[in-house]
Design a protein around this motif. Sequence first.
Motif, PDB file in Angstrom:
ATOM      1  N   THR B  30      56.524 -36.474  22.231  1.00 35.62           N
ATOM      2  CA  THR B  30      56.570 -37.928  22.464  1.00 35.62           C
ATOM      3  C   THR B  30      57.653 -38.551  21.588  1.00 35.62           C
ATOM      4  OG1 THR B  30      54.225 -38.018  23.001  1.00 35.62           O
ATOM      5  CG2 THR B  30      55.254 -40.080  22.296  1.00 35.62           C
ATOM      6  N   HIS B  31      58.556 -39.278  22.256  1.00 41.83           N
ATOM      7  CA  HIS B  31      59.631 -39.967  21.526  1.00 41.83           C
ATOM      8  C   HIS B  31      59.051 -41.273  20.988  1.00 41.83           C
ATOM      9  CE1 HIS B  31      63.386 -42.025  20.673  1.00 41.83           C
ATOM     10  NE2 HIS B  31      64.017 -40.868  20.826  1.00 41.83           N
ATOM     11  N   ILE B  32      59.041 -41.410  19.664  1.00 39.98           N
ATOM     12  CA  ILE B  32      58.254 -42.485  19.058  1.00 39.98           C
ATOM     13  C   ILE B  32      58.746 -43.874  19.476  1.00 39.98           C
ATOM     14  CG2 ILE B  32      57.666 -43.574  16.845  1.00 39.98           C
ATOM     15  CD1 ILE B  32      57.247 -40.744  15.768  1.00 39.98           C
ATOM     16  N   ARG B  34      61.083 -44.700  22.080  1.00 40.68           N
ATOM     17  CA  ARG B  34      61.250 -44.901  23.517  1.00 40.68           C
ATOM     18  C   ARG B  34      59.909 -44.846  24.259  1.00 40.68           C
ATOM     19  NH1 ARG B  34      64.756 -40.538  24.924  1.00 40.68           N
ATOM     20  NH2 ARG B  34      62.808 -39.454  25.310  1.00 40.68           N
ATOM     21  N   ASP B  35      59.130 -43.782  24.009  1.00 37.35           N
ATOM     22  CA  ASP B  35      57.894 -43.594  24.777  1.00 37.35           C
ATOM     23  C   ASP B  35      56.787 -44.543  24.350  1.00 37.35           C
ATOM     24  OD1 ASP B  35      59.233 -41.600  26.066  1.00 37.35           O
ATOM     25  OD2 ASP B  35      58.355 -39.967  24.886  1.00 37.35           O
ATOM     26  N   LEU B  36      56.799 -44.936  23.083  1.00 36.51           N
ATOM     27  CA  LEU B  36      55.722 -45.814  22.602  1.00 36.51           C
ATOM     28  C   LEU B  36      56.155 -47.272  22.558  1.00 36.51           C
ATOM     29  CD1 LEU B  36      54.176 -43.623  19.765  1.00 36.51           C
ATOM     30  CD2 LEU B  36      53.642 -43.690  22.198  1.00 36.51           C
ATOM     31  N   ASN B  37      57.398 -47.500  23.025  1.00 39.22           N
ATOM     32  CA  ASN B  37      57.901 -48.872  23.118  1.00 39.22           C
ATOM     33  C   ASN B  37      57.880 -49.591  21.760  1.00 39.22           C
ATOM     34  OD1 ASN B  37      59.074 -50.836  24.608  1.00 39.22           O
ATOM     35  ND2 ASN B  37      57.156 -51.794  25.257  1.00 39.22           N
ATOM     36  N   LEU B  38      58.324 -48.888  20.710  1.00 37.95           N
ATOM     37  CA  LEU B  38      58.387 -49.489  19.375  1.00 37.95           C
ATOM     38  C   LEU B  38      59.853 -49.717  19.013  1.00 37.95           C
ATOM     39  CD1 LEU B  38      55.821 -47.202  17.490  1.00 37.95           C
ATOM     40  CD2 LEU B  38      55.452 -49.537  18.293  1.00 37.95           C
ATOM     41  N   VAL B  43      58.896 -49.152  13.591  1.00 38.31           N
ATOM     42  CA  VAL B  43      58.825 -47.776  13.089  1.00 38.31           C
ATOM     43  C   VAL B  43      58.931 -47.781  11.563  1.00 38.31           C
ATOM     44  CG1 VAL B  43      60.017 -45.541  13.032  1.00 38.31           C
ATOM     45  CG2 VAL B  43      59.694 -46.734  15.212  1.00 38.31           C
ATOM     46  N   MET B  44      59.871 -48.587  11.028  1.00 41.19           N
ATOM     47  CA  MET B  44      60.037 -48.631   9.563  1.00 41.19           C
ATOM     48  C   MET B  44      58.764 -49.161   8.894  1.00 41.19           C
ATOM     49  SD  MET B  44      63.930 -49.476   8.549  1.00 41.19           S
ATOM     50  CE  MET B  44      64.035 -51.142   9.134  1.00 41.19           C
ATOM     51  N   ASP B  45      58.135 -50.156   9.523  1.00 36.51           N
ATOM     52  CA  ASP B  45      56.893 -50.699   8.959  1.00 36.51           C
ATOM     53  C   ASP B  45      55.763 -49.674   9.040  1.00 36.51           C
ATOM     54  OD1 ASP B  45      58.121 -53.022   8.248  1.00 36.51           O
ATOM     55  OD2 ASP B  45      57.404 -54.198   9.954  1.00 36.51           O
TER      56      ASP B  45
END
Lengths: 428, 86
Positions: B30-32, B34-38, B43-45
């Motif tokens: 799972t691409h963090i 792209r796939d999780l819409n973040l 992501v940094m948080d």
Amino acid sequence: MSILNKFAPLRQTYDQLRAVGQNPFEMVFEKMFSPTEGLHKGRRTILLGTNNYLGLTFDQDCIDASVEVLRAQGTGTTGSRIANGSYGGHRQLETDLAAYFKRKHCMVFSTGYQANLGMLSTLAGKGDYLLLDSDSHASIYDGARLGHAEVVRFRHNDPDDLAKRLRRLSSEPGDKLVVVEGIYSMLGDAAPLKEIAAVKREMGAWLMVDEAHSLGVLGAEGRGLTEEAGVEADVDFVVGTFSKSLGSVGGFCVSDLDGFDVLRVGCRPYMFTASLPPSVMTSTITALRRLQQQPELRDRLHANAHRLYNGLKDLGFRVGPQPNPIVSVALDDQLLAVAFWNRLLEGGVYLNLALPPATPSNLPLLRSSVSASHTTEQIDRVVQLFETVGRQMGVLPALPPMRRSKPALAPGYPANAELDRVVAVGAR
Amino acid sequence: MTEHLSDTREQIVEGLRQIAPAAVAVSGNTHIMRDLNLDSLAVMDFMLTLEDRFDIVISLEKVAEVETLDDLVTVVEQLRARKLKS
């Protein structure tokens, strides 16, 4: 295939902004009348997003001194101080800034952005750690990226979170440099600097404060949050810019650290760029004097900031946590924010539209920066326009017609009836 | 070690589920973003949360190495192992 294909999502956002109305990132002013008024598409427009805190861009002394030096010394230095040498103005500006900040050393940069790029990338080297507030300005993040130190974020304005992270790094051998800002540029909130300085002392780190938005704004003598919080002895490096309170362009770093001058031959963003033109340095030197001679400018600035902050807050808008010259209104939705911003512009008020992910809490912001040069009438006019647009767009509840107030109008702006029409046109 | 790894993965997935509804079904690939819409800020948080959960320091250089869930598990696992050694 184009090398620009990777920007497709950005292009889409950019095109959407254009479709709604004026693209906020393509604003052109045909004329500047004063620090607080410009001409946009033939309409006199209140400037409320220019960080011109003391309104010194049109100060007569700054202009006269600058013009005189422009005639005497020419338009530019055409190179770096390392290659072409320094002008007297470079040294004078550094001496004046060091004296004002009561520090031994000062280095001047060609922009505030470069001051952060230069200091962060040079001070913290391989094996060192940079600890950045999570809401740091892009120039701080970019400076960190340019260097070779490890970069660690801590939660915004949270000294305990900083302490926790420094404790985790306590067994690591490198230097730790903590970087915070006096006033944060998006919401206008100040850092809890006294507490951060205490953490720095306890954990044995270095501390840098970026006073870009607080120089000339905070402190009895205008030296920023470092002065106001009474922690000048704890702050090892102060960086800042000339392009806000001092009304020109350029950046600086002051410090008491022995041997600081070695950075002049080790700091690439200082070494490999053209130095400031002499006329710019002269206007900055003059503005720095003005800032010290006229503390009443700060009083007027804060009075204006409180008037705008309280005016918007009392109407029910969501503003930042404290009244400072940066006053931001958070809205829930990006398209709503773009439309709101366009209607403010059509009503004769220009401010900044800040969109996620460049904003805290991922909310779009209508960001104002107040000036000492704004008149009370201009501030009231802005609050009035916010109310009109806010009620028309459903951000504020609608009022019965009899409660509609008449704004005090500055000459040259649309009258209230016309304002309603302009806003209605913008709504289409 | 395998058990330790799965513990890391479980906790990361649990954390992701709290910030991204799309994380109900995730795999190692799972691409963090792209796939999780973040976005990058989210992501940094999220890394701040992981730092506290595992009592480690994840520098931005490490964050830049992460694309998939497997990448993130590897980075966190390395940092946890390093901490246990020190």
